[in-house]
Scaffold this active site. Structure first.
Site, PDB file in Angstrom:
ATOM      1  N   GLY A 149      19.448  17.989  -2.484  1.00 47.70           N
ATOM      2  CA  GLY A 149      20.265  17.695  -1.311  1.00 47.70           C
ATOM      3  C   GLY A 149      21.692  18.186  -1.453  1.00 47.70           C
ATOM      4  O   GLY A 149      22.605  17.637  -0.812  1.00 47.70           O
TER       5      GLY A 149
ATOM      6  N   SER B 163      16.365  21.390  -6.788  1.00 43.56           N
ATOM      7  CA  SER B 163      17.631  21.887  -6.240  1.00 43.56           C
ATOM      8  C   SER B 163      18.819  21.260  -6.980  1.00 43.56           C
ATOM      9  O   SER B 163      19.012  21.513  -8.164  1.00 43.56           O
ATOM     10  CB  SER B 163      17.683  21.633  -4.732  1.00 43.56           C
TER      11      SER B 163
ATOM     12  N   PHE C 219      15.926  28.640   5.078  1.00 40.61           N
ATOM     13  CA  PHE C 219      15.963  27.179   5.087  1.00 40.61           C
ATOM     14  C   PHE C 219      17.252  26.679   4.442  1.00 40.61           C
ATOM     15  O   PHE C 219      17.911  25.769   4.951  1.00 40.61           O
ATOM     16  CB  PHE C 219      14.730  26.618   4.359  1.00 40.61           C
TER      17      PHE C 219
ATOM     18  N   ASP D 147      14.007  32.478  -1.704  1.00 44.42           N
ATOM     19  CA  ASP D 147      15.107  31.541  -1.883  1.00 44.42           C
ATOM     20  C   ASP D 147      16.382  32.327  -2.183  1.00 44.42           C
ATOM     21  O   ASP D 147      16.400  33.175  -3.078  1.00 44.42           O
ATOM     22  CB  ASP D 147      14.778  30.592  -3.040  1.00 44.42           C
TER      23      ASP D 147
ATOM     24  N   GLY E 113      12.618  24.912  -1.878  1.00 52.82           N
ATOM     25  CA  GLY E 113      11.977  23.614  -1.709  1.00 52.82           C
ATOM     26  C   GLY E 113      10.602  23.649  -1.077  1.00 52.82           C
ATOM     27  O   GLY E 113      10.149  22.648  -0.517  1.00 52.82           O
TER      28      GLY E 113
END
Length: 337
Positions: free
Chosen positions: A84, A166, A218, A269, A300
Site C-alpha cells: 500500500g 510491495s 495499475f 510492473d 500485485g
C-alpha cells in the site's frame, strides 16, 4: 468514515486510491472502507484470530492456520506484510485476508499478517520499526511460560519465513538486512528465508521500466511518486537507505550475510527493473537469491486475481522455496491439532 468540511481556503493536495486524502492545511482523511472492496472468502478451512503485538501503539496482527492438516509435524511460520505504498492498506482489508487464507491452506503454514503505522502521519522508518516489533512479539511467544496453545501447538519457531507485498516487500528486505544470517536477535525463533513480492524500492534516477512503462499501469509513476512523497522522511529523497538499497547513502550489502531471498515481480510492473537489479547485484555478491518474473503481469497480480494461473504458479514457487530452506531437524511432533 471521517468527514471534513472544505472551506474556500482548504483544498485536496494528495489522494490515494480513495482510502486517503491529504489537505492543504495538513489534515488527513482516511476511509473506513478498503480500496479493494471484494467479498471475504472465509469457508472455515482456515482458522484465524487477531492479537495485539504492540500495546503502546495498539498495533495488531492476524494469525491464520489450517483447520485440518495431514502433517504430523509442526508447521512453518510465514509472515505476510501487506502493501500500500506505506500509506494505505491493512491486515483487515479483504484482499489481504483472502490471500492469507490461500497462503495458510496451500503452504500448510501458520500465517501472520501484521499491521504497521502508515504515512504521512507516521513516515519511515515507522513501518520498518513496527515490522521488527511484530517479530519480537513472535519471539516473546516462543519464550513465554504462559503459552497461547492456539499458536504454539502448531507453529515451528525454528522455521520462519518473512514475506511482504510491495511496501511489505520493502519492509521484508530491511528486516533481512537488520537481522542478518540466522536472525540471532530473535532466538529461539529463526528466519530461514525471505519472499519479496513486487518489492517497493525507489531512487531519484528513473529506471527504464519506470520511464517507459504505461501511464495506465495499475501502479503508475504518478501514484508511485505520490506514495514516496508522503512516506519518506521530511527533507529526504527516494535515495534514502530504506527506499533505495543501492543509493549513495545506503550501506553496502556486498559484505552483509543474508538469509536466502526469493524475489518475485510482474513483467509489466513499473518496478520490475529495480527488482531485477536488486536480485542481480545480490547474486553477484554471492547471496542465495532467486528471481522470478511473470511475463505480462501487473504489480500485485497475485492478490488482484489470486485464482489466476500466474498466482497459482507463484504459490507453487513459494511452497518449493519454503521446502528447500526449511530446517527439517527443527520440526517437532504435534501434541494435538
Amino acid at each position: 468514515m471521517s468527514k471534513i468540511t472544505l472551506t474556500s481556503h482548504l483544498h485536496e493536495v494528495d489522494e490515494c486510491r480513495g482510502a486517503l486524502r491529504v489537505y492543504s492545511d495538513g489534515s488527513i482523511w482516511r476511509s473506513s472502507k478498503p480500496s479493494f472492496d471484494v467479498p471475504v472468502n472465509d469457508d472455515g478451512s482456515v482458522l484465524w484470530k487477531d492479537v495485539i503485538f504492540d500495546d503502546s501503539l495498539n498495533l495488531q496482527l492476524r494469525l491464520y492456520k489450517p483447520a485440518i492438516s495431514p502433517s504430523f509435524t509442526k508447521l512453518p511460520i510465514f509472515y505476510y506484510i501487506h502493501g500500500g505504498g506505506f500509506c494505505i492498506g491493512s491486515r483487515t482489508w479483504p484482499n489481504c485476508q483472502n490471500y492469507c487464507f490461500k497462503l495458510a491452506l496451500e503452504l500448510q503454514a501458520v500465517v501472520i499478517s501484521p499491521d504497521y503505522r502508515l504515512a504521512p502521519e507516521n513516515r519511515l522508518p515507522a513501518a520498518i520499526e513496527d515490522g521488527f516489533m511484530a517479530l519480537k512479539w513472535l519471539q516473546a511467544q516462543a519464550k513465554s511460560e504462559t503459552l497461547d496453545t492456539w499458536l504454539t501447538d502448531v507453529a515451528d519457531f525454528g522455521n520462519l519465513f518473512i514475506s511482504g507485498d510491495s511496501a511489505g516487500g520493502n519492509i521484508a528486505h530491511n528486516l533481512a538486512v537488520r537481522l542478518g544470517t540466522g536472525s540471532p536477535e530473535l532466538a529461539p525463533v529463526q528466519v530461514r528465508g525471505y519472499v519479496l513480492l513486487a518489492p517497493f524500492f525507489g531512487g531519484t534516477m528513473r529506471t527504464k521500466s519506470e520511464a517507459e512503462g504505461p501511464k495506465e499501469a495499475f501502479l503508475n509513476m504518478e501514484l508511485i511518486d505520490r506514495f514516496w512523497r508522503l512516506s519518506v522522511p521530511v527533507g529526504d529523497t527516494t535515495d534514502h537507505p530504506l527506499v533505495n538499497p543501492f543509493g549513495s547513502y545506503s550501506p553496502s550489502l556486498e559484505s552483509m550475510a543474508l538469509d536466502p531471498i526469493l524475489v518475485v515481480v510482474g513483467g509489466s510492473d513499473l518496478l520490475k527493473d529495480r527488482a531485477d537489479v536488486y536480485a542481480k547485484r545480490l547474486k553477484t555478491w554471492g547471496k542465495k537469491i532467486e528471481y522470478v518474473e511473470f511475463e505480462g503481469q501487473q504489480h500485485g497480480f497475485f492478490t488482484i486475481d489470486p485464482n489466476s494461473d500466474a498466482a497459482k504458479e507463484l504459490m507453487l514457487i513459494i511452497k518449493r522455496f519454503i521446502d528447500d530452506y526449511s530446517c527439517l531437524d527443527s520440526r517437532q511432533q504435534l501434541k494435538h491439532f
